[in-house]
Write a protein that holds these residues in place. Structure first.
Motif, PDB file in Angstrom:
ATOM      1  N   PHE A 374       0.822  -1.209   0.000  1.00 45.15           N
ATOM      2  CA  PHE A 374       0.000   0.000   0.000  1.00 45.15           C
ATOM      3  C   PHE A 374       0.861   1.268   0.000  1.00 45.15           C
ATOM      4  CE2 PHE A 374      -3.556  -2.615   0.574  1.00 45.15           C
ATOM      5  CZ  PHE A 374      -3.301  -3.543   1.579  1.00 45.15           C
ATOM      6  N   ALA A 375       2.167   1.089  -0.206  1.00 48.81           N
ATOM      7  CA  ALA A 375       3.136   2.185  -0.207  1.00 48.81           C
ATOM      8  C   ALA A 375       3.333   2.779   1.180  1.00 48.81           C
ATOM      9  CB  ALA A 375       2.750   3.267  -1.212  1.00 48.81           C
ATOM     10  N   GLU A 454      -0.218  -3.707 -17.328  1.00 48.16           N
ATOM     11  CA  GLU A 454      -0.707  -4.721 -16.383  1.00 48.16           C
ATOM     12  C   GLU A 454      -0.366  -4.347 -14.936  1.00 48.16           C
ATOM     13  OE1 GLU A 454      -0.509  -8.659 -19.317  1.00 48.16           O
ATOM     14  OE2 GLU A 454       1.170  -8.191 -17.985  1.00 48.16           O
ATOM     15  N   VAL A 455       0.839  -3.810 -14.725  1.00 47.87           N
ATOM     16  CA  VAL A 455       1.224  -3.408 -13.365  1.00 47.87           C
ATOM     17  C   VAL A 455       0.407  -2.197 -12.911  1.00 47.87           C
ATOM     18  CG1 VAL A 455       3.112  -2.503 -11.950  1.00 47.87           C
ATOM     19  CG2 VAL A 455       3.542  -4.369 -13.554  1.00 47.87           C
ATOM     20  N   ASN A 456       0.209  -1.226 -13.800  1.00 53.58           N
ATOM     21  CA  ASN A 456      -0.580  -0.048 -13.435  1.00 53.58           C
ATOM     22  C   ASN A 456      -2.026  -0.402 -13.146  1.00 53.58           C
ATOM     23  OD1 ASN A 456       1.312   2.076 -13.420  1.00 53.58           O
ATOM     24  ND2 ASN A 456       1.286   2.210 -15.645  1.00 53.58           N
ATOM     25  N   ALA A 457      -2.535  -1.424 -13.833  1.00 52.20           N
ATOM     26  CA  ALA A 457      -3.925  -1.834 -13.603  1.00 52.20           C
ATOM     27  C   ALA A 457      -4.133  -2.386 -12.192  1.00 52.20           C
ATOM     28  CB  ALA A 457      -4.340  -2.882 -14.645  1.00 52.20           C
ATOM     29  N   LEU A 458      -3.045  -2.809 -11.546  1.00 46.45           N
ATOM     30  CA  LEU A 458      -3.136  -3.351 -10.183  1.00 46.45           C
ATOM     31  C   LEU A 458      -3.112  -2.256  -9.120  1.00 46.45           C
ATOM     32  CD1 LEU A 458      -0.577  -6.293 -10.522  1.00 46.45           C
ATOM     33  CD2 LEU A 458      -3.064  -6.436 -10.687  1.00 46.45           C
ATOM     34  N   GLY A 463       0.271   3.126  -6.777  1.00 44.25           N
ATOM     35  CA  GLY A 463       0.471   4.034  -7.896  1.00 44.25           C
ATOM     36  C   GLY A 463       0.030   3.431  -9.214  1.00 44.25           C
ATOM     37  N   THR A 464      -0.347   4.305 -10.146  1.00 43.88           N
ATOM     38  CA  THR A 464      -0.723   3.883 -11.496  1.00 43.88           C
ATOM     39  C   THR A 464       0.113   4.613 -12.552  1.00 43.88           C
ATOM     40  OG1 THR A 464      -2.460   5.569 -11.558  1.00 43.88           O
ATOM     41  CG2 THR A 464      -3.103   3.364 -10.821  1.00 43.88           C
ATOM     42  N   ASN A 465       1.279   5.106 -12.150  1.00 43.11           N
ATOM     43  CA  ASN A 465       2.154   5.834 -13.075  1.00 43.11           C
ATOM     44  C   ASN A 465       3.501   5.137 -13.241  1.00 43.11           C
ATOM     45  OD1 ASN A 465       2.793   6.455 -10.408  1.00 43.11           O
ATOM     46  ND2 ASN A 465       3.541   8.502 -10.880  1.00 43.11           N
ATOM     47  N   TRP A 466       3.484   3.817 -13.177  1.00 40.26           N
ATOM     48  CA  TRP A 466       4.721   3.046 -13.343  1.00 40.26           C
ATOM     49  C   TRP A 466       5.207   3.156 -14.782  1.00 40.26           C
ATOM     50  CZ3 TRP A 466       7.259   1.301  -9.218  1.00 40.26           C
ATOM     51  CH2 TRP A 466       6.546   1.154  -8.012  1.00 40.26           C
ATOM     52  N   ARG A 467       6.523   3.162 -14.955  1.00 39.96           N
ATOM     53  CA  ARG A 467       7.137   3.331 -16.270  1.00 39.96           C
ATOM     54  C   ARG A 467       8.522   2.706 -16.263  1.00 39.96           C
ATOM     55  NH1 ARG A 467      10.877   7.364 -15.425  1.00 39.96           N
ATOM     56  NH2 ARG A 467      10.445   8.760 -13.651  1.00 39.96           N
ATOM     57  N   VAL A 468       9.142   2.639 -17.445  1.00 45.31           N
ATOM     58  CA  VAL A 468      10.525   2.177 -17.572  1.00 45.31           C
ATOM     59  C   VAL A 468      11.447   3.334 -17.172  1.00 45.31           C
ATOM     60  CG1 VAL A 468      12.279   1.325 -19.162  1.00 45.31           C
ATOM     61  CG2 VAL A 468       9.915   0.552 -19.378  1.00 45.31           C
ATOM     62  N   ARG A 547      12.980  -3.189 -14.427  1.00 45.74           N
ATOM     63  CA  ARG A 547      12.574  -2.816 -13.075  1.00 45.74           C
ATOM     64  C   ARG A 547      11.850  -1.478 -13.187  1.00 45.74           C
ATOM     65  NH1 ARG A 547      14.072  -4.736  -8.413  1.00 45.74           N
ATOM     66  NH2 ARG A 547      15.965  -5.702  -9.248  1.00 45.74           N
ATOM     67  N   LEU A 548      10.533  -1.500 -12.975  1.00 40.46           N
ATOM     68  CA  LEU A 548       9.735  -0.296 -13.168  1.00 40.46           C
ATOM     69  C   LEU A 548       9.973   0.722 -12.050  1.00 40.46           C
ATOM     70  CD1 LEU A 548       6.299  -1.742 -14.367  1.00 40.46           C
ATOM     71  CD2 LEU A 548       8.284  -1.059 -15.718  1.00 40.46           C
ATOM     72  N   VAL A 549       9.665   1.965 -12.381  1.00 42.29           N
ATOM     73  CA  VAL A 549       9.842   3.067 -11.439  1.00 42.29           C
ATOM     74  C   VAL A 549       8.666   4.017 -11.607  1.00 42.29           C
ATOM     75  CG1 VAL A 549      11.130   4.558 -13.028  1.00 42.29           C
ATOM     76  CG2 VAL A 549      11.543   4.741 -10.573  1.00 42.29           C
ATOM     77  N   ARG A 550       8.398   4.788 -10.587  1.00 34.30           N
ATOM     78  CA  ARG A 550       7.398   5.852 -10.704  1.00 34.30           C
ATOM     79  C   ARG A 550       7.791   7.020  -9.811  1.00 34.30           C
ATOM     80  NH1 ARG A 550       3.847   6.400  -6.431  1.00 34.30           N
ATOM     81  NH2 ARG A 550       3.654   4.646  -4.975  1.00 34.30           N
ATOM     82  N   SER A 551       7.245   8.168 -10.114  1.00 34.18           N
ATOM     83  CA  SER A 551       7.416   9.329  -9.246  1.00 34.18           C
ATOM     84  C   SER A 551       6.387   9.256  -8.133  1.00 34.18           C
ATOM     85  CB  SER A 551       7.234  10.624 -10.040  1.00 34.18           C
ATOM     86  OG  SER A 551       8.183  10.687 -11.082  1.00 34.18           O
ATOM     87  N   ARG A 552       6.734   9.833  -7.000  1.00 31.61           N
ATOM     88  CA  ARG A 552       5.810   9.782  -5.861  1.00 31.61           C
ATOM     89  C   ARG A 552       4.569  10.606  -6.134  1.00 31.61           C
ATOM     90  NH1 ARG A 552       9.156  10.737  -0.370  1.00 31.61           N
ATOM     91  NH2 ARG A 552      10.325  12.220  -1.610  1.00 31.61           N
TER      92      ARG A 552
END
Length: 552
Positions: A374-375, A454-458, A463-468, A547-552
């Motif tokens: 849940f972060a 698929e990861v963002n859909a979870l 978060g829903t802003n995962w990216r390379v 390995r995906l990353v996202r901004s907070r």
């Protein structure tokens, strides 16, 4: 129309008694009123209405039933002098007269009055309100105004404006439907005569137009190069040089960029009006200058320049190398040796590692915090965590799940899954997505784009802003102080790394989002080998880990 009523009167003989045996006469008296014939008049004109009633001893009362309001009602008397109202459209007024004679009930009659609108057309006036000093010259803002136009009707007003350019050069005009019209004086090879027409419409639909002529003067210099505004950027930032706001009198022109001063930069597309470069590494603020030459199709040219200030990135925005020891040509030595000065361990954030106040843990200046699904933060020593927050960069990183089988019979985030690179511009050499259930468990395909979706859909890890990650972001995880170990990344925070050499010829290739500009097909993107920290321009159709990353 005439209205009637009646009563019975019993007359008794004056000379005889009015007894039961006497004679009598019963007479019926009718009461009537007539408001007169319907009228047709013009607005604001005077008119007379006259009513007639019978018998003649009665009284007249007028009232308005409907239509635009008339002054003075209720009115008494058979004849009335009235003034028609000011109306916007043809209107009907209905007046009613009531008449009552002695001993009778009141009767009434209506009259209809058609009031015709007599709209006066607007008066159209065009004036030039800018520039203050005439005649105008190139780049002046020229403004024409219709605000002095007016409606001569007492209660009238101008409702709309419509400008039309009847003749003259093409102009960049935002709107033709305002009370004023503005444009920039264009670049002209010869004087240009402009003819305008302004049509105004009043609130009753009346239209009137006028024409206005003006002259725009030619420009001495027929090419105007525009290198754009000066810039402030940081090292490693992509900088765009844009001369597309240059102007020529010909339909086409060419641009050529060159660097005048500062550290030599590699310009991409220097012979186009939009060129780019990556600002090189600087230790102190450095000023670069560039010049663009703009040449029209007739060989005429002009130049313009700009300055770009390049600043070093702030110390706390990127991770250091993780190297905390100094070496000579053969072995480890104490840092500060005058024969081997300015080593990596003596510079940058790592050199202040012992003085840093960390939010989490990590080698030297690395500062990581473990997060649950849940972060939410968990203890630094917890073995139950799903993501890692880098407290220096603010980025949140995916933690891979443990091996769950043999690919593709694995779970979604198994560290063994690998993907082809298909996240970029499809016109720039990006290949199609990998086949389903090949190098990953997806039933759709094994491309990075599908995995990200698929990861963002979870709503993974909140978060829903995962990216390379970008090249620099992924490189920021490399800890070169771990040279000689299996991987150059802290496995206590990033566990479940697959076996080296399991795919292709690179030990542990992890994708970045950065295409390698090879000059032709753009068919390669950069990977970073987590086993040794090396980067490589890697074919996008080959599979690699991510390995995906996202901004907070």
């Amino acid at each position: 129309m005439k209205a009637f009523t009646s009563i019975s009167l019993i007359f008794c003989g004056l000379l005889s008694a009015c007894g039961g045996g006497g004679d009598s006469n019963n007479t019926v008296v009718e009461t009537s009123v007539n408001a007169g014939i319907d009228l047709q008049i013009t607005e604001k004109s005077e008119f007379i209405i006259t009513a007639q009633g019978s018998p003649a001893d009665g009284t007249f009362t007028w009232q308005q039933v409907s239509g635009p309001s008339l002054d003075g009602f209720v009115l008494d008397g058979a004849e009335q002098t009235l003034k028609a109202p000011d109306v916007k459209t043809d209107s009907v007024i209905i007046l009613r007269v009531s008449y009552q004679s002695t001993g009778s009930s009141a009767v009434s009659d209506d009259i209809s009055i058609l009031v015709s609108s007599n709209n006066q057309l607007p008066l159209v006036v065009v004036t030039q309100t800018s520039p203050e000093t005439l005649p105008s010259v190139y780049k002046d803002t020229v403004t024409l105004s219709g605000l002095e136009s007016s409606d001569p009707d007492d209660n009238g007003q101008i409702d709309s404006y419509l400008w039309q350019l009847l003749s003259g050069p093409d102009l960049d005009i935002a709107s033709f439907n305002e009370s004023t019209l503005s444009f920039s004086h264009p670049l002209l090879e010869s004087n240009a005569n402009l003819s305008w027409q302004l049509t105004v419409t009043d609130d009753e639909g009346g239209e009137a137009s006028t024409q206005y002529s003006m002259t725009l003067n030619k420009t001495n210099e027929l090419v105007d190069a525009n290198a754009g505004a000066d810039k402030n950027v940081e090292e490693f930032e992509q900088v765009t040089l844009d001369a597309t706001n240059s102007e020529t009198v010909t339909d086409t022109y060419q641009c050529k960029w060159q660097q005048l001063t500062g550290n030599a930069e590699t310009l991409i597309n220097s012979d186009q009006c939009t060129a780019t470069f990556i600002a090189s590494d600087v230790d102190t603020q450095t000023t670069l200058s560039f010049e663009v030459t703009v040449t029209d199709s007739k060989g005429r040219n002009d130049t313009d320049s700009l300055f770009i200030d390049v600043s070093p990135k702030a110390l706390g925005l990127i991770n250091d190398s993780g190297v905390g020891e100094c070496f000579n040509n053969a072995q480890r030595i104490n840092c500060g040796d005058e024969d081997f000065p300015a080593q990596d361990a003596e510079l940058g954030r790592d050199s202040y590692a012992n003085d840093l106040e960390k939010a989490g843990k990590g080698n030297l200046a690395f500062d990581y915090t473990k997060l649950n699904e849940f972060a939410d933060e968990v203890g630094d020593d917890s073995s139950d965590f799903t993501c890692i927050r880098d407290n220096l960069t603010g980025l949140v990183w995916e933690v891979k799940s443990a091996a769950s089988g043999v690919v593709p019979s694995t779970v979604l985030r198994d560290g063994q899954n690998h993907y082809i690179w298909d996240i970029g511009d499809t016109t720039s050499g990006v290949t199609t997505a990998g086949g389903a259930n090949t190098t990953c468990p997806s039933n759709t395909d094994c491309g990075l784009r599908t995995y990200i979706d698929e990861v963002n859909a979870l709503d993974f890890c909140g978060g829903t802003n995962w990216r390379v990650p970008t090249y620099n972001e992924l490189l920021g995880l490399i800890d070169y102080g771990k040279q000689g170990q299996r991987v150059l990344i802290d496995e206590s925070f990033f566990p479940n790394i697959p076996v080296s050499g399991a795919i292709n010829s690179v030990n542990l290739p992890y994708w970045t989002s950065q295409t390698a500009a090879d000059g032709t097909s753009l068919s390669q993107a950069y990977i970073i080998d987590m086993s040794d920290g090396n980067d490589l321009a890697y074919p996008k159709e080959n599979a690699a880990y991510v390995r995906l990353v996202r901004s907070r």
